[in-house]
Design an enzyme around this catalytic site. Structure first.
Site, PDB file in Angstrom:
ATOM      1  N   LYS A   8     -16.812  -6.600   4.401  1.00 25.46           N
ATOM      2  CA  LYS A   8     -16.968  -6.490   2.947  1.00 25.46           C
ATOM      3  C   LYS A   8     -18.053  -7.425   2.408  1.00 25.46           C
ATOM      4  CE  LYS A   8     -12.261  -4.895   1.966  1.00 25.46           C
ATOM      5  NZ  LYS A   8     -11.100  -5.062   1.051  1.00 25.46           N
ATOM      6  N   TYR A  48     -12.076   4.750  -2.186  1.00 24.48           N
ATOM      7  CA  TYR A  48     -10.784   4.155  -2.535  1.00 24.48           C
ATOM      8  C   TYR A  48      -9.984   5.026  -3.497  1.00 24.48           C
ATOM      9  CZ  TYR A  48     -11.767  -0.330  -0.224  1.00 24.48           C
ATOM     10  OH  TYR A  48     -12.005  -1.326   0.699  1.00 24.48           O
ATOM     11  N   PHE A  56      -5.607  -2.825  -9.587  1.00 23.47           N
ATOM     12  CA  PHE A  56      -6.742  -3.514  -8.967  1.00 23.47           C
ATOM     13  C   PHE A  56      -7.918  -2.586  -8.665  1.00 23.47           C
ATOM     14  CE2 PHE A  56      -3.693  -2.468  -5.553  1.00 23.47           C
ATOM     15  CZ  PHE A  56      -4.488  -1.713  -4.694  1.00 23.47           C
ATOM     16  N   ARG A 101      -8.676 -12.150   8.655  1.00 28.73           N
ATOM     17  CA  ARG A 101      -8.532 -12.560   7.251  1.00 28.73           C
ATOM     18  C   ARG A 101      -8.060 -14.012   7.130  1.00 28.73           C
ATOM     19  NH1 ARG A 101      -6.122  -6.743   5.506  1.00 28.73           N
ATOM     20  NH2 ARG A 101      -8.009  -5.808   4.637  1.00 28.73           N
ATOM     21  N   ASN A 111     -11.428 -10.130   0.731  1.00 30.41           N
ATOM     22  CA  ASN A 111     -10.665 -10.356   1.965  1.00 30.41           C
ATOM     23  C   ASN A 111     -11.411  -9.935   3.231  1.00 30.41           C
ATOM     24  OD1 ASN A 111     -10.399  -7.628   1.638  1.00 30.41           O
ATOM     25  ND2 ASN A 111      -8.183  -7.554   1.888  1.00 30.41           N
ATOM     26  N   HIS A 114     -12.127  -4.403   5.625  1.00 29.69           N
ATOM     27  CA  HIS A 114     -11.230  -3.266   5.417  1.00 29.69           C
ATOM     28  C   HIS A 114     -10.980  -2.604   6.765  1.00 29.69           C
ATOM     29  CE1 HIS A 114      -9.628   0.576   3.943  1.00 29.69           C
ATOM     30  NE2 HIS A 114     -10.423   1.132   4.837  1.00 29.69           N
ATOM     31  N   GLU A 125     -12.082   8.377   6.932  1.00 30.83           N
ATOM     32  CA  GLU A 125     -12.958   7.261   6.590  1.00 30.83           C
ATOM     33  C   GLU A 125     -14.158   7.160   7.533  1.00 30.83           C
ATOM     34  OE1 GLU A 125     -10.517   3.752   6.192  1.00 30.83           O
ATOM     35  OE2 GLU A 125      -9.530   4.538   4.395  1.00 30.83           O
TER      36      GLU A 125
HETATM   37  P1  CMP Z   1      -8.481  -2.811   1.689  1.00 31.01           P
HETATM   38  O1  CMP Z   1      -7.939  -2.799   3.063  1.00 31.01           O
HETATM   39  O2  CMP Z   1      -9.961  -2.687   1.552  1.00 31.01           O
HETATM   40  O3  CMP Z   1      -7.783  -1.661   0.796  1.00 31.01           O
HETATM   41  C1  CMP Z   1      -7.640  -1.768  -0.610  1.00 31.01           C
HETATM   42  C2  CMP Z   1      -8.067  -3.092  -1.139  1.00 31.01           C
HETATM   43  O4  CMP Z   1      -7.653  -3.415  -2.456  1.00 31.01           O
HETATM   44  C3  CMP Z   1      -7.447  -4.167  -0.284  1.00 31.01           C
HETATM   45  O5  CMP Z   1      -8.061  -4.195   0.984  1.00 31.01           O
HETATM   46  C4  CMP Z   1      -7.668  -5.423  -1.154  1.00 31.01           C
HETATM   47  O6  CMP Z   1      -8.892  -6.054  -0.899  1.00 31.01           O
HETATM   48  C5  CMP Z   1      -7.721  -4.832  -2.561  1.00 31.01           C
HETATM   49  N1  CMP Z   1      -6.641  -5.341  -3.383  1.00 31.01           N
HETATM   50  C6  CMP Z   1      -6.786  -6.116  -4.454  1.00 31.01           C
HETATM   51  N2  CMP Z   1      -5.606  -6.386  -5.005  1.00 31.01           N
HETATM   52  C7  CMP Z   1      -4.669  -5.783  -4.254  1.00 31.01           C
HETATM   53  C8  CMP Z   1      -3.240  -5.694  -4.308  1.00 31.01           C
HETATM   54  N3  CMP Z   1      -2.536  -6.293  -5.286  1.00 31.01           N
HETATM   55  N4  CMP Z   1      -2.608  -4.974  -3.360  1.00 31.01           N
HETATM   56  C9  CMP Z   1      -3.299  -4.353  -2.389  1.00 31.01           C
HETATM   57  N5  CMP Z   1      -4.654  -4.397  -2.291  1.00 31.01           N
HETATM   58  C10 CMP Z   1      -5.330  -5.116  -3.212  1.00 31.01           C
END
Ligand code: CMP
Length: 136
Positions: A8, A48, A56, A101, A111, A114, A125
């Site tokens: 990311k 997404y 979020f 992470r 984070n 993904h 994906e």
């Molecule tokens: P990712 O695996 O990229 O999939 C969705 C992303 O939303 C997740 O990682 C997080 O980086 C982001 N995100 C932000 N807030 C939240 C939350 N409260 N719960 C889950 N995902 C979140």
């Protein structure tokens, strides 16, 4: 079996992409395709889309379009489940020690990486970023 990982924008901007990739290679994943991209708003929203109704969603799209990221198609046995283990929980404060992470993420949103969460999503994906012909 293949899955999709995205290094990311936070990890790209702080120069951690090489360490993240080394970690994944050490865990037995082989890179079958990779591409540095700056996602457009429309691309991030489409990728997404399952999270469209979540609170979020807008900040997630804003973050994912804030700078370049590195989508990669990764291969190994049981790739989807193994990659989820190696990257750790969404929130780095809950991620097991030694996971990507826990080592490199800043927060639940920033984070570092993904990973696809199911074999069905992995297929969708990988195809989102890589036509079959681009997979080595
Ligand atoms: P990712 O695996 O990229 O999939 C969705 C992303 O939303 C997740 O990682 C997080 O980086 C982001 N995100 C932000 N807030 C939240 C939350 N409260 N719960 C889950 N995902 C979140």
């Amino acid at each position: 079996m293949r899955t999709l990982a995205i290094i990311k924008p936070d990890a790209m901007a702080s120069g951690k992409a090489g360490r993240v990739l080394a970690h994944l290679e050490s865990a037995g994943f082989r890179v079958r395709a990779a591409r540095l991209v700056r996602l457009s708003q429309a691309q991030a929203e489409a990728f997404y889309a399952v999270h469209r109704e979540r609170p979020f969603f807008r900040p997630l799209v804003a973050f994912m379009t804030s700078g370049p990221c590195l989508p990669m198609a990764l291969e190994r046995d049981d790739a989807v489940a193994r990659l989820r283990e190696v990257i750790g929980a969404t929130d780095p404060r809950e991620a097991a020690p030694g996971t990507v992470r826990a080592l490199y993420a800043e927060s639940k949103e920033r984070n570092a990486i993904h990973a696809s969460d199911s074999p069905e999503n992995a297929t969708r994906e990988v195809a989102f970023f890589f036509p079959e012909a681009d997979l080595a």
